[in-house]
Design an enzyme around this catalytic site. Structure first.
Site, PDB file in Angstrom:
ATOM      1  N   LYS A 176      -1.230   5.023  10.568  1.00  0.00           N
ATOM      2  CA  LYS A 176      -0.715   4.569  11.780  1.00  0.00           C
ATOM      3  C   LYS A 176       0.875   4.775  11.478  1.00  0.00           C
ATOM      4  O   LYS A 176       1.637   4.742  12.598  1.00  0.00           O
ATOM      5  CB  LYS A 176      -1.078   3.359  12.232  1.00  0.00           C
ATOM      6  CG  LYS A 176      -2.530   3.268  12.671  1.00  0.00           C
ATOM      7  CD  LYS A 176      -2.666   1.643  13.145  1.00  0.00           C
ATOM      8  CE  LYS A 176      -4.163   1.482  12.419  1.00  0.00           C
ATOM      9  NZ  LYS A 176      -4.379   0.048  12.865  1.00  0.00           N
TER      10      LYS A 176
ATOM     11  N   GLU B 238       5.201  11.276   6.974  1.00  0.00           N
ATOM     12  CA  GLU B 238       4.870   9.993   6.533  1.00  0.00           C
ATOM     13  C   GLU B 238       5.916   8.753   6.881  1.00  0.00           C
ATOM     14  O   GLU B 238       7.005   9.218   6.992  1.00  0.00           O
ATOM     15  CB  GLU B 238       4.370   9.727   4.929  1.00  0.00           C
ATOM     16  CG  GLU B 238       3.070   9.692   4.565  1.00  0.00           C
ATOM     17  CD  GLU B 238       2.480   8.475   4.686  1.00  0.00           C
ATOM     18  OE1 GLU B 238       2.642   7.828   5.800  1.00  0.00           O
ATOM     19  OE2 GLU B 238       1.477   7.950   3.919  1.00  0.00           O
ATOM     20  N   ASP B 239       5.400   7.610   6.977  1.00  0.00           N
ATOM     21  CA  ASP B 239       6.522   6.551   6.989  1.00  0.00           C
ATOM     22  C   ASP B 239       7.063   6.422   5.734  1.00  0.00           C
ATOM     23  O   ASP B 239       8.406   5.969   5.716  1.00  0.00           O
ATOM     24  CB  ASP B 239       5.964   5.312   7.702  1.00  0.00           C
ATOM     25  CG  ASP B 239       4.521   5.050   6.849  1.00  0.00           C
ATOM     26  OD1 ASP B 239       4.184   5.410   5.885  1.00  0.00           O
ATOM     27  OD2 ASP B 239       3.765   3.945   7.346  1.00  0.00           O
TER      28      ASP B 239
ATOM     29  N   ASP C  34       5.219   5.501  -1.331  1.00  0.00           N
ATOM     30  CA  ASP C  34       5.355   4.268  -2.341  1.00  0.00           C
ATOM     31  C   ASP C  34       4.839   4.795  -3.522  1.00  0.00           C
ATOM     32  O   ASP C  34       5.433   5.306  -4.440  1.00  0.00           O
ATOM     33  CB  ASP C  34       4.565   3.160  -1.498  1.00  0.00           C
ATOM     34  CG  ASP C  34       4.828   1.826  -2.332  1.00  0.00           C
ATOM     35  OD1 ASP C  34       5.717   1.392  -2.905  1.00  0.00           O
ATOM     36  OD2 ASP C  34       3.836   1.030  -2.143  1.00  0.00           O
TER      37      ASP C  34
ATOM     38  N   LYS D  36      10.470   5.292  -1.756  1.00  0.00           N
ATOM     39  CA  LYS D  36      10.599   4.137  -2.871  1.00  0.00           C
ATOM     40  C   LYS D  36      10.155   4.552  -3.984  1.00  0.00           C
ATOM     41  O   LYS D  36       9.013   4.431  -4.654  1.00  0.00           O
ATOM     42  CB  LYS D  36       9.663   2.971  -2.370  1.00  0.00           C
ATOM     43  CG  LYS D  36       9.994   1.647  -2.250  1.00  0.00           C
ATOM     44  CD  LYS D  36       9.099   0.523  -2.115  1.00  0.00           C
ATOM     45  CE  LYS D  36       8.848  -0.070  -0.818  1.00  0.00           C
ATOM     46  NZ  LYS D  36       7.876  -1.212  -0.613  1.00  0.00           N
TER      47      LYS D  36
ATOM     48  N   PHE E 125       9.620  -5.044   0.253  1.00  0.00           N
ATOM     49  CA  PHE E 125       8.684  -4.740   1.265  1.00  0.00           C
ATOM     50  C   PHE E 125       9.287  -4.752   2.655  1.00  0.00           C
ATOM     51  O   PHE E 125       9.918  -5.597   3.205  1.00  0.00           O
ATOM     52  CB  PHE E 125       7.395  -5.934   1.274  1.00  0.00           C
ATOM     53  CG  PHE E 125       6.439  -5.300   1.873  1.00  0.00           C
ATOM     54  CD1 PHE E 125       5.482  -4.325   1.444  1.00  0.00           C
ATOM     55  CD2 PHE E 125       6.017  -5.712   3.489  1.00  0.00           C
ATOM     56  CE1 PHE E 125       4.469  -3.790   2.068  1.00  0.00           C
ATOM     57  CE2 PHE E 125       5.013  -5.138   4.063  1.00  0.00           C
ATOM     58  CZ  PHE E 125       4.286  -4.142   3.515  1.00  0.00           C
TER      59      PHE E 125
ATOM     60  N   ASP F 139       4.244  -1.754   8.928  1.00  0.00           N
ATOM     61  CA  ASP F 139       3.486  -3.005   9.233  1.00  0.00           C
ATOM     62  C   ASP F 139       3.366  -3.849   8.109  1.00  0.00           C
ATOM     63  O   ASP F 139       3.374  -3.223   6.776  1.00  0.00           O
ATOM     64  CB  ASP F 139       2.219  -2.708   9.643  1.00  0.00           C
ATOM     65  CG  ASP F 139       1.171  -2.417   8.731  1.00  0.00           C
ATOM     66  OD1 ASP F 139       1.409  -1.281   8.112  1.00  0.00           O
ATOM     67  OD2 ASP F 139       0.255  -2.976   8.331  1.00  0.00           O
TER      68      ASP F 139
ATOM     69  N   ARG G 217       5.193  -3.426  13.693  1.00  0.00           N
ATOM     70  CA  ARG G 217       5.431  -2.309  13.818  1.00  0.00           C
ATOM     71  C   ARG G 217       6.399  -1.882  14.943  1.00  0.00           C
ATOM     72  O   ARG G 217       7.143  -0.679  14.933  1.00  0.00           O
ATOM     73  CB  ARG G 217       4.029  -1.437  14.180  1.00  0.00           C
ATOM     74  CG  ARG G 217       3.078  -1.277  13.033  1.00  0.00           C
ATOM     75  CD  ARG G 217       1.856  -0.377  13.229  1.00  0.00           C
ATOM     76  NE  ARG G 217       0.825  -0.555  12.620  1.00  0.00           N
ATOM     77  CZ  ARG G 217       0.506  -0.094  11.357  1.00  0.00           C
ATOM     78  NH1 ARG G 217       1.630   0.844  10.714  1.00  0.00           N
ATOM     79  NH2 ARG G 217      -0.666  -0.437  10.817  1.00  0.00           N
TER      80      ARG G 217
HETATM   81  P1  IMP Z   1       1.352   5.247  -1.053  1.00  0.00           P
HETATM   82  O1  IMP Z   1      -0.100   5.873  -1.065  1.00  0.00           O
HETATM   83  O2  IMP Z   1       1.286   4.064  -1.949  1.00  0.00           O
HETATM   84  O3  IMP Z   1       2.419   6.021  -1.444  1.00  0.00           O
HETATM   85  O4  IMP Z   1       1.545   4.111   0.010  1.00  0.00           O
HETATM   86  C1  IMP Z   1       1.721   4.894   1.069  1.00  0.00           C
HETATM   87  C2  IMP Z   1       1.323   3.562   2.181  1.00  0.00           C
HETATM   88  O5  IMP Z   1       1.646   2.347   1.819  1.00  0.00           O
HETATM   89  C3  IMP Z   1       2.524   3.892   3.407  1.00  0.00           C
HETATM   90  O6  IMP Z   1       2.193   4.982   4.468  1.00  0.00           O
HETATM   91  C4  IMP Z   1       2.624   2.471   4.076  1.00  0.00           C
HETATM   92  O7  IMP Z   1       1.531   2.378   5.061  1.00  0.00           O
HETATM   93  C5  IMP Z   1       2.128   1.443   2.865  1.00  0.00           C
HETATM   94  N1  IMP Z   1       3.285   1.156   2.392  1.00  0.00           N
HETATM   95  C6  IMP Z   1       3.991   1.349   1.309  1.00  0.00           C
HETATM   96  N2  IMP Z   1       5.014   0.544   1.102  1.00  0.00           N
HETATM   97  C7  IMP Z   1       5.328  -0.341   2.386  1.00  0.00           C
HETATM   98  C8  IMP Z   1       6.391  -1.158   2.631  1.00  0.00           C
HETATM   99  O8  IMP Z   1       7.145  -1.307   1.930  1.00  0.00           O
HETATM  100  N3  IMP Z   1       6.005  -1.685   4.008  1.00  0.00           N
HETATM  101  C9  IMP Z   1       4.863  -1.393   4.825  1.00  0.00           C
HETATM  102  N4  IMP Z   1       4.080  -0.392   4.549  1.00  0.00           N
HETATM  103  C10 IMP Z   1       4.044   0.207   3.128  1.00  0.00           C
HETATM  104 MG    MG Z   2       1.136   4.597   6.359  1.00  0.00          MG
END
Ligand code: IMP
Ligand code: MG
Length: 191
Positions: free
Chosen positions: A53, A110-111, A114, A142, A163, A170, A176
């Site tokens: 989302k 993507e938002d 991470d 990040k 964070f 969210d 959000r």
């Molecule tokens: P990844 O798979 O670890 O790269 O994570 C991606 C998902 O983790 C993102 O699409 C977010 O939904 C969530 N996420 C990672 N860091 C944050 C943050 O600082 N705030 C909110 N959501 C995060």
């Molecule tokens: Mg996400």
């Protein structure tokens, strides 16, 4: 439109990116994406795929800065875990018919990138779709928390290991609807 949202702002440490900074970033990314796909749209379908989302607000604003005839699709993915840490298991909840992507130039939106696991899994999963190309656009990156190797093609802002919430991001499904990106107070997720 409410500007204060005081029921949410009490939990914020500071605003990281204001509405104005986000708008400038959207203009810049829109130009970059428009340039990158200008030739492609002459030959193929260009499809912007939002990862729900978290990307819904960014995606809605971003596509209004892409000056090309693009299609729009969404899918939903989540990496399960508690609170602010993902456990690394990525699940695709709302499927996309892979055939829709065959022959097209696909841009995942993507938002935040991470650990990188979500986008790694999605790009692997859709590599069998026969897409002509697959690229990634993320609002935030990040890099300090990267667990798998993945690179973005278009990136809004690089951020520190804090964070963040707002503008689609969210914590436990809340925040959000903040119109900017902010740092969440540690006490909110450590209590
Ligand atoms: P990844 O798979 O670890 O790269 O994570 C991606 C998902 O983790 C993102 O699409 C977010 O939904 C969530 N996420 C990672 N860091 C944050 C943050 O600082 N705030 C909110 N959501 C995060
Ligand atoms: Mg996400």
């Amino acid at each position: 439109m409410p500007t204060e949202l005081s029921s949410l702002t009490k939990d914020l440490e500071e605003i990281m990116f204001s509405r104005e900074q986000i708008e400038e970033m959207l203009v810049r990314l829109g130009k970059e994406i428009t340039e990158a796909y200008r030739e492609s749209v002459q030959k193929r379908r260009v499809i912007v795929v939002g990862v729900l989302k978290g990307s819904f607000i960014f995606m809605a604003d971003l596509i209004r800065h892409i000056d090309l005839p693009v299609e729009v699709l969404f899918l939903q993915a989540s990496s399960y875990g508690s609170g602010t840490e993902s456990c690394g298991r990525v699940q695709i909840n709302m499927e996309l018919d892979k055939k829709l992507l065959t022959g097209a130039d696909v841009l995942f939106v993507e938002d935040i990138l991470d650990s990188g696991r979500t986008l790694k899994r999605l790009t692997e999963y859709f590599s069998e779709s026969g897409a002509h190309s697959v690229k990634i656009c993320t609002m935030l990156d990040k890099p300090a928390r990267r667990a798998v190797e993945i690179k973005t093609d278009f990136c809004g802002f690089t951020v520190k290991d804090e964070f963040l919430v707002g503008y689609g991001l969210d914590y436990n499904e809340i925040y959000r609807n903040l119109p900017y990106v902010a740092v969440l107070k540690r006490e909110v997720y450590t209590k």
